[in-house]
Write a protein that holds these residues in place. Structure first.
Motif, PDB file in Angstrom:
ATOM      1  N   MET A 115     -29.755-103.045 -24.773  1.00 51.90           N
ATOM      2  CA  MET A 115     -29.655-103.012 -23.318  1.00 51.90           C
ATOM      3  C   MET A 115     -28.322-103.625 -22.906  1.00 51.90           C
ATOM      4  O   MET A 115     -27.802-104.505 -23.579  1.00 51.90           O
ATOM      5  CB  MET A 115     -30.812-103.776 -22.666  1.00 51.90           C
ATOM      6  N   ILE A 116     -27.775-103.158 -21.799  1.00 49.77           N
ATOM      7  CA  ILE A 116     -26.480-103.626 -21.310  1.00 49.77           C
ATOM      8  C   ILE A 116     -26.727-104.603 -20.164  1.00 49.77           C
ATOM      9  O   ILE A 116     -27.398-104.271 -19.189  1.00 49.77           O
ATOM     10  CB  ILE A 116     -25.621-102.432 -20.837  1.00 49.77           C
ATOM     11  N   ASP A 117     -26.187-105.814 -20.296  1.00 51.53           N
ATOM     12  CA  ASP A 117     -26.337-106.819 -19.244  1.00 51.53           C
ATOM     13  C   ASP A 117     -25.260-106.629 -18.191  1.00 51.53           C
ATOM     14  O   ASP A 117     -24.091-106.449 -18.514  1.00 51.53           O
ATOM     15  CB  ASP A 117     -26.231-108.228 -19.832  1.00 51.53           C
ATOM     16  N   THR A 118     -25.663-106.655 -16.919  1.00 53.28           N
ATOM     17  CA  THR A 118     -24.730-106.616 -15.790  1.00 53.28           C
ATOM     18  C   THR A 118     -25.117-107.749 -14.836  1.00 53.28           C
ATOM     19  O   THR A 118     -26.121-108.434 -15.048  1.00 53.28           O
ATOM     20  CB  THR A 118     -24.792-105.267 -15.043  1.00 53.28           C
ATOM     21  N   ALA A 119     -24.353-107.931 -13.777  1.00 55.70           N
ATOM     22  CA  ALA A 119     -24.675-108.961 -12.785  1.00 55.70           C
ATOM     23  C   ALA A 119     -25.927-108.609 -11.991  1.00 55.70           C
ATOM     24  O   ALA A 119     -26.545-109.475 -11.392  1.00 55.70           O
ATOM     25  CB  ALA A 119     -23.490-109.166 -11.837  1.00 55.70           C
ATOM     26  N   ALA A 120     -26.301-107.330 -11.980  1.00 55.24           N
ATOM     27  CA  ALA A 120     -27.516-106.873 -11.294  1.00 55.24           C
ATOM     28  C   ALA A 120     -28.477-106.363 -12.357  1.00 55.24           C
ATOM     29  O   ALA A 120     -28.363-105.231 -12.825  1.00 55.24           O
ATOM     30  CB  ALA A 120     -27.181-105.776 -10.282  1.00 55.24           C
ATOM     31  N   SER A 121     -29.416-107.196 -12.752  1.00 61.15           N
ATOM     32  CA  SER A 121     -30.327-106.804 -13.823  1.00 61.15           C
ATOM     33  C   SER A 121     -31.238-105.666 -13.368  1.00 61.15           C
ATOM     34  O   SER A 121     -31.699-105.631 -12.228  1.00 61.15           O
ATOM     35  CB  SER A 121     -31.150-107.997 -14.300  1.00 61.15           C
ATOM     36  N   ALA A 122     -31.485-104.733 -14.281  1.00 63.48           N
ATOM     37  CA  ALA A 122     -32.301-103.551 -13.982  1.00 63.48           C
ATOM     38  C   ALA A 122     -33.719-103.755 -14.481  1.00 63.48           C
ATOM     39  O   ALA A 122     -33.959-104.444 -15.471  1.00 63.48           O
ATOM     40  CB  ALA A 122     -31.685-102.313 -14.627  1.00 63.48           C
ATOM     41  N   GLY A 123     -34.658-103.125 -13.773  1.00 69.56           N
ATOM     42  CA  GLY A 123     -36.045-103.193 -14.184  1.00 69.56           C
ATOM     43  C   GLY A 123     -36.824-101.995 -13.694  1.00 69.56           C
ATOM     44  O   GLY A 123     -36.443-101.338 -12.723  1.00 69.56           O
ATOM     45  N   LEU A 124     -37.921-101.702 -14.377  1.00 66.86           N
ATOM     46  CA  LEU A 124     -38.803-100.586 -14.040  1.00 66.86           C
ATOM     47  C   LEU A 124     -40.180-101.152 -13.709  1.00 66.86           C
ATOM     48  O   LEU A 124     -40.663-102.070 -14.391  1.00 66.86           O
ATOM     49  CB  LEU A 124     -38.910 -99.617 -15.221  1.00 66.86           C
ATOM     50  N   ALA A 125     -40.798-100.618 -12.660  1.00 63.43           N
ATOM     51  CA  ALA A 125     -42.144-101.046 -12.286  1.00 63.43           C
ATOM     52  C   ALA A 125     -42.938 -99.838 -11.798  1.00 63.43           C
ATOM     53  O   ALA A 125     -42.367 -98.817 -11.413  1.00 63.43           O
ATOM     54  CB  ALA A 125     -42.083-102.108 -11.184  1.00 63.43           C
ATOM     55  N   TYR A 126     -44.252 -99.974 -11.828  1.00 60.95           N
ATOM     56  CA  TYR A 126     -45.166 -98.978 -11.299  1.00 60.95           C
ATOM     57  C   TYR A 126     -45.874 -99.595 -10.100  1.00 60.95           C
ATOM     58  O   TYR A 126     -46.274-100.752 -10.142  1.00 60.95           O
ATOM     59  CB  TYR A 126     -46.191 -98.563 -12.349  1.00 60.95           C
ATOM     60  N   LEU A 127     -46.000 -98.828  -9.014  1.00 60.11           N
ATOM     61  CA  LEU A 127     -46.666 -99.300  -7.804  1.00 60.11           C
ATOM     62  C   LEU A 127     -47.765 -98.327  -7.425  1.00 60.11           C
ATOM     63  O   LEU A 127     -47.642 -97.128  -7.666  1.00 60.11           O
ATOM     64  CB  LEU A 127     -45.699 -99.332  -6.617  1.00 60.11           C
ATOM     65  N   THR A 128     -48.811 -98.829  -6.805  1.00 57.79           N
ATOM     66  CA  THR A 128     -49.771 -97.967  -6.130  1.00 57.79           C
ATOM     67  C   THR A 128     -49.750 -98.350  -4.658  1.00 57.79           C
ATOM     68  O   THR A 128     -49.580 -99.518  -4.309  1.00 57.79           O
ATOM     69  CB  THR A 128     -51.196 -98.097  -6.701  1.00 57.79           C
ATOM     70  N   LYS A 129     -49.874 -97.338  -3.800  1.00 56.49           N
ATOM     71  CA  LYS A 129     -49.833 -97.556  -2.357  1.00 56.49           C
ATOM     72  C   LYS A 129     -51.034 -96.874  -1.710  1.00 56.49           C
ATOM     73  O   LYS A 129     -51.537 -95.873  -2.209  1.00 56.49           O
ATOM     74  CB  LYS A 129     -48.568 -96.949  -1.750  1.00 56.49           C
TER      75      LYS A 129
END
Length: 140
Positions: free
Chosen positions: A26-40
């Motif tokens: 994974m590549i580190d940047t100043a804005a860390s990336a992430g994935l999430a699942y939501l239900t609405k």
């Protein structure tokens, strides 16, 4: 046609960072990336539920970031029921919302929503109420 709704997020489940993808770390940047699942859950002229795949990058120090999301919605719009997808995203510098885009995925409608197309907006009131406004078209 226009449909206004409010929604609540019933579940927000971040996924674990895999550490690497294929052979690359994974590549580190100043804005860390992430994935999430939501239900609405939606109430109003659009009523129903959705599952959302949410990918975001956020700089924890400045509050700046961006997100993109693909959402599968099942519900009823002004008396017509079915399913469809939307894709949306935006950027922020903290308290603002810029570069917003929101579109119904072409040919994603089912049931009485076959052929649905259009655009929309998401907004959040100061009290935390989430709004989902949809400008849509359906075939005659």
């Amino acid at each position: 046609m226009h449909a206004k709704s409010t929604f609540t997020v019933a579940d927000y489940t971040p996924t674990e960072n895999p550490g690497q993808v294929g052979d690359l770390p994974m590549i580190d940047t100043a804005a860390s990336a992430g994935l999430a699942y939501l239900t609405k859950t939606f109430t109003g002229e659009l009523s129903g539920r959705s599952v959302t795949w949410f990918l975001g990058a956020l700089n924890q120090q400045t509050g700046a970031g961006s997100y993109v999301a693909l959402e599968a919605i099942s519900g009823e719009i002004c008396g017509r029921s079915g399913t469809f997808n939307v894709v949306h995203g935006a950027s922020t510098h903290g308290a603002d919302r810029t570069d917003e885009h929101f579109r119904i995925v072409p040919d994603s409608g089912t049931g009485e929503l076959v052929g649905i197309s259009g655009t929309g907006t998401l907004s959040i009131d100061p009290d935390g109420t989430h709004h989902f406004d949809l400008d849509y078209r359906l075939p005659d």
